[in-house]
Scaffold this active site. Structure first.
Site, short mmCIF file in Angstrom:
data_model
loop_
_atom_site.label_atom_id
_atom_site.label_comp_id
_atom_site.label_asym_id
_atom_site.label_seq_id
_atom_site.Cartn_x
_atom_site.Cartn_y
_atom_site.Cartn_z
N GLU B 47 -42.75 -15.72 -24.01
CA GLU B 47 -42.40 -14.48 -23.87
C GLU B 47 -43.43 -13.84 -24.99
OE1 GLU B 47 -41.03 -13.27 -21.27
OE2 GLU B 47 -39.60 -14.86 -20.69
N ASN B 51 -46.53 -11.37 -24.33
CA ASN B 51 -46.58 -9.79 -24.63
C ASN B 51 -47.77 -9.52 -25.70
OD1 ASN B 51 -44.04 -9.14 -23.55
ND2 ASN B 51 -42.85 -9.20 -25.61
N ARG B 106 -44.26 -6.71 -14.12
CA ARG B 106 -43.78 -7.02 -15.33
C ARG B 106 -42.23 -6.82 -15.39
NH1 ARG B 106 -45.82 -10.71 -16.98
NH2 ARG B 106 -44.97 -10.33 -18.99
#
Lengths: 114, 146
Positions: B47, B51, B106
């Site tokens: 994650e 990002n 997203r």
């Protein structure tokens, strides 16, 4: 990650094997967009039972396809096993949008009766 | 006290996400985690790296830097750093389902997943300079189980 597509009437079964991350989700999305348009797909079954890893990019990919299928009046179902996928599905609230099943056969039967 | 550490640097290409996960997992294995603890760490790293690639750099190329430290008490500290666009409002960005991307693909779950799967998460960001996410997790004493 390997992507296997199988068509059963107008239901597309998408079976993923390996790791579903942002990179793999992008590939899957491209493949599905082509398939849904070319094969006149109405319903989608995501088979995540052979995934060894998933992050929230997989959730985003499912939600994106759900919006598309819902707009044409179809159904999306999810098949998965394992703690990690379960945790992400719970956190995302995906169960409020689609049904989850322990295997593809049950999902396919239910979707065809819907 | 830090018992071991490593630094990893790679181009902000999505093809490198799996590499980053595998590298951090291999390093964290020294603490003898359970499969579940390792899966948590891999997910959190995935994650954070995503990002940095998607939001930090967008379509531009840059480097993502990961530092890992292993402590004597079986804590792992992981920082994931980019020199991308940064975050204007970190508190807003940490809200569940918020996403800076206009892309409907997203899910906006990155921060909540990192916070849930790790023991702590700290986000430091300066618009125009970049973002550093610091994650920690204490591995349970699993010696009797293994």
């Amino acid at each position: 990650m390997e992507i296997a597509l199988k068509l059963s009437q107008n239901t597309l079964i998408v079976s993923l094997t390996g790791e579903l991350d942002h990179h793999a989700a992008g590939r899957t999305r491209e493949l599905l967009e082509r398939a849904i348009t070319e094969k006149n797909i109405k319903n989608l079954i995501f088979d995540f039972s052979k995934l060894s890893f998933m992050d929230s990019s997989g959730i985003g990919m499912v939600i994106g396809r759900y919006k598309l299928i819902k707009s044409i009046g179809g159904h999306v179902a999810l098949v998965y096993s394992g703690r990690q996928v379960e945790r992400l599905v719970e956190m995302s609230g995906l169960k409020r949008l689609m049904k989850v099943y322990p295997d593809v056969t049950e999902a396919l039967t239910d979707i065809k009766e819907a | 006290m830090v018992e071991n550490k490593m630094k990893l640097e790679f181009l902000s290409k999505s093809a490198n996400e799996g590499f980053a996960r595998a590298a951090v997992a291999a390093f964290a294995s020294q603490l003898d985690p359970t499969l579940e603890e390792l899966a948590d760490i891999k997910t959190a790293v995935s994650e954070g790296v995503t990002n940095a690639i998607v939001h930090g750099y967008g379509h531009a190329n840059g480097f993502v830097t990961i530092h890992c430290e292993l402590f004597a008490d079986k804590t792992i500290r992981i920082t994931i750093q980019d020199e991308g666009q940064g975050i204007e409002n970190v508190e807003l960005a940490r809200q569940p389902l918020y996403t800076m991307s206009g892309d409907s693909e997203r899910a906006g779950m990155g921060f909540i997943v990192m916070e849930t799967f790790m023991d702590s998460m700290q986000v430091d960001s300066t618009p125009g300079t970049g973002t550093t996410v610091t994650l920690t997790k204490k591995i349970a004493d699993n010696t009797s189980a293994n």
